[in-house]
Design a protein around this motif. Sequence first.
Motif, PDB file in Angstrom:
ATOM      1  N   ASP A   1       0.837  -1.199   0.000  1.00 17.23           N
ATOM      2  CA  ASP A   1       0.000   0.000   0.000  1.00 17.23           C
ATOM      3  C   ASP A   1       0.875   1.253   0.000  1.00 17.23           C
ATOM      4  OD1 ASP A   1      -2.308  -1.517   0.002  1.00 17.23           O
ATOM      5  OD2 ASP A   1      -2.665  -1.306   2.156  1.00 17.23           O
ATOM      6  N   ALA A   2       0.354   2.342  -0.542  1.00 13.53           N
ATOM      7  CA  ALA A   2       1.129   3.567  -0.737  1.00 13.53           C
ATOM      8  C   ALA A   2       1.717   4.130   0.558  1.00 13.53           C
ATOM      9  CB  ALA A   2       0.272   4.629  -1.425  1.00 13.53           C
ATOM     10  N   ASP A   3       0.959   4.146   1.630  1.00 16.22           N
ATOM     11  CA  ASP A   3       1.437   4.708   2.894  1.00 16.22           C
ATOM     12  C   ASP A   3       1.681   3.620   3.923  1.00 16.22           C
ATOM     13  OD1 ASP A   3       1.555   7.342   2.134  1.00 16.22           O
ATOM     14  OD2 ASP A   3      -0.509   7.767   2.688  1.00 16.22           O
ATOM     15  N   ALA A   4       2.240   2.494   3.475  1.00 14.29           N
ATOM     16  CA  ALA A   4       2.490   1.363   4.372  1.00 14.29           C
ATOM     17  C   ALA A   4       3.916   0.875   4.193  1.00 14.29           C
ATOM     18  CB  ALA A   4       1.502   0.235   4.083  1.00 14.29           C
ATOM     19  N   GLY A   5       4.364   0.062   5.142  1.00 13.57           N
ATOM     20  CA  GLY A   5       5.701  -0.494   5.052  1.00 13.57           C
ATOM     21  C   GLY A   5       5.866  -1.666   5.992  1.00 13.57           C
ATOM     22  N   MET A   6       7.050  -2.221   5.987  1.00 11.83           N
ATOM     23  CA  MET A   6       7.419  -3.268   6.925  1.00 11.83           C
ATOM     24  C   MET A   6       8.688  -2.820   7.613  1.00 11.83           C
ATOM     25  SD  MET A   6       8.114  -7.345   6.479  1.00 11.83           S
ATOM     26  CE  MET A   6       6.400  -7.812   6.724  1.00 11.83           C
ATOM     27  N   VAL A   7       8.681  -2.911   8.937  1.00 12.45           N
ATOM     28  CA  VAL A   7       9.852  -2.542   9.712  1.00 12.45           C
ATOM     29  C   VAL A   7      10.492  -3.822  10.249  1.00 12.45           C
ATOM     30  CG1 VAL A   7       8.574  -2.129  11.862  1.00 12.45           C
ATOM     31  CG2 VAL A   7      10.767  -1.025  11.519  1.00 12.45           C
ATOM     32  N   PHE A   8      11.800  -3.916  10.054  1.00 11.86           N
ATOM     33  CA  PHE A   8      12.596  -5.045  10.522  1.00 11.86           C
ATOM     34  C   PHE A   8      13.341  -4.586  11.768  1.00 11.86           C
ATOM     35  CE2 PHE A   8      11.739  -5.695   6.134  1.00 11.86           C
ATOM     36  CZ  PHE A   8      11.661  -7.058   5.945  1.00 11.86           C
ATOM     37  N   VAL A   9      13.045  -5.208  12.909  1.00  9.64           N
ATOM     38  CA  VAL A   9      13.638  -4.824  14.177  1.00  9.64           C
ATOM     39  C   VAL A   9      14.582  -5.943  14.615  1.00  9.64           C
ATOM     40  CG1 VAL A   9      13.170  -4.194  16.563  1.00  9.64           C
ATOM     41  CG2 VAL A   9      11.555  -3.539  14.764  1.00  9.64           C
ATOM     42  N   PHE A  10      15.813  -5.571  14.922  1.00  4.69           N
ATOM     43  CA  PHE A  10      16.834  -6.537  15.317  1.00  4.69           C
ATOM     44  C   PHE A  10      17.145  -6.371  16.805  1.00  4.69           C
ATOM     45  CE2 PHE A  10      17.249  -5.789  10.822  1.00  4.69           C
ATOM     46  CZ  PHE A  10      17.405  -7.061  10.306  1.00  4.69           C
ATOM     47  N   PRO A  11      17.502  -7.462  17.498  1.00  4.19           N
ATOM     48  CA  PRO A  11      17.778  -7.379  18.929  1.00  4.19           C
ATOM     49  C   PRO A  11      19.075  -6.632  19.248  1.00  4.19           C
ATOM     50  CG  PRO A  11      18.212  -9.598  18.134  1.00  4.19           C
ATOM     51  CD  PRO A  11      17.597  -8.832  16.997  1.00  4.19           C
ATOM     52  N   ALA A  12      19.951  -6.498  18.282  1.00  2.00           N
ATOM     53  CA  ALA A  12      21.225  -5.799  18.466  1.00  2.00           C
ATOM     54  C   ALA A  12      21.640  -5.230  17.121  1.00  2.00           C
ATOM     55  CB  ALA A  12      22.297  -6.763  18.990  1.00  2.00           C
ATOM     56  N   GLU A  13      22.659  -4.371  17.146  1.00  2.00           N
ATOM     57  CA  GLU A  13      23.191  -3.812  15.907  1.00  2.00           C
ATOM     58  C   GLU A  13      23.568  -4.948  14.965  1.00  2.00           C
ATOM     59  OE1 GLU A  13      27.058  -1.350  15.266  1.00  2.00           O
ATOM     60  OE2 GLU A  13      25.479  -0.040  16.048  1.00  2.00           O
ATOM     61  N   THR A  14      23.277  -4.772  13.693  1.00  2.02           N
ATOM     62  CA  THR A  14      23.531  -5.830  12.713  1.00  2.02           C
ATOM     63  C   THR A  14      23.999  -5.220  11.408  1.00  2.02           C
ATOM     64  OG1 THR A  14      22.570  -7.844  11.775  1.00  2.02           O
ATOM     65  CG2 THR A  14      21.164  -5.911  11.800  1.00  2.02           C
TER      66      THR A  14
END
Length: 141
Positions: free
Chosen positions: A59-72
């Motif tokens: 969708d135009a105003d949507a996304g997926m955020v990838f969250v990591f437990p530590a810096e990667t």
Amino acid sequence: MRPLALAAVLGLALLAGCGGEEGPRIVIVTPEGERTVAVEIADSEGERARGLMGRESLDADAGMVFVFPAETSGAFWLIPLSIAFYDENGRILRILDMEPCRRDPCPLYDPGVSYRGALEVNRGAFREWGVGEGDTLTLER
């Protein structure tokens, strides 16, 4: 309220469902103001591996955020997307535009920096929204 802002508010209300609660979102702060993006959260190993696989659009105003437990570090590739890599403070370190994989081996999109999370949106959306490296984002669950 401007038509674009009204459309964004209505779109978020529809995404939130009938329960009256908003779903997860990212608020990006730029010199020109704030931009809110409805997101799906990939914060487990399986969810991050699956990502947006099998999807042909977003969708135009949507996304997926990838969250990591530590810096990667590491590379991404998928459908035509733009991806913002950010640090533990939400500061956008790098933005890359990605093309879909058309043949093996697929190109990899490595930001060349360590990051704490990544936000994928439709290709060119960050540019359209005036979002750039150095801007900040906040994940609101």
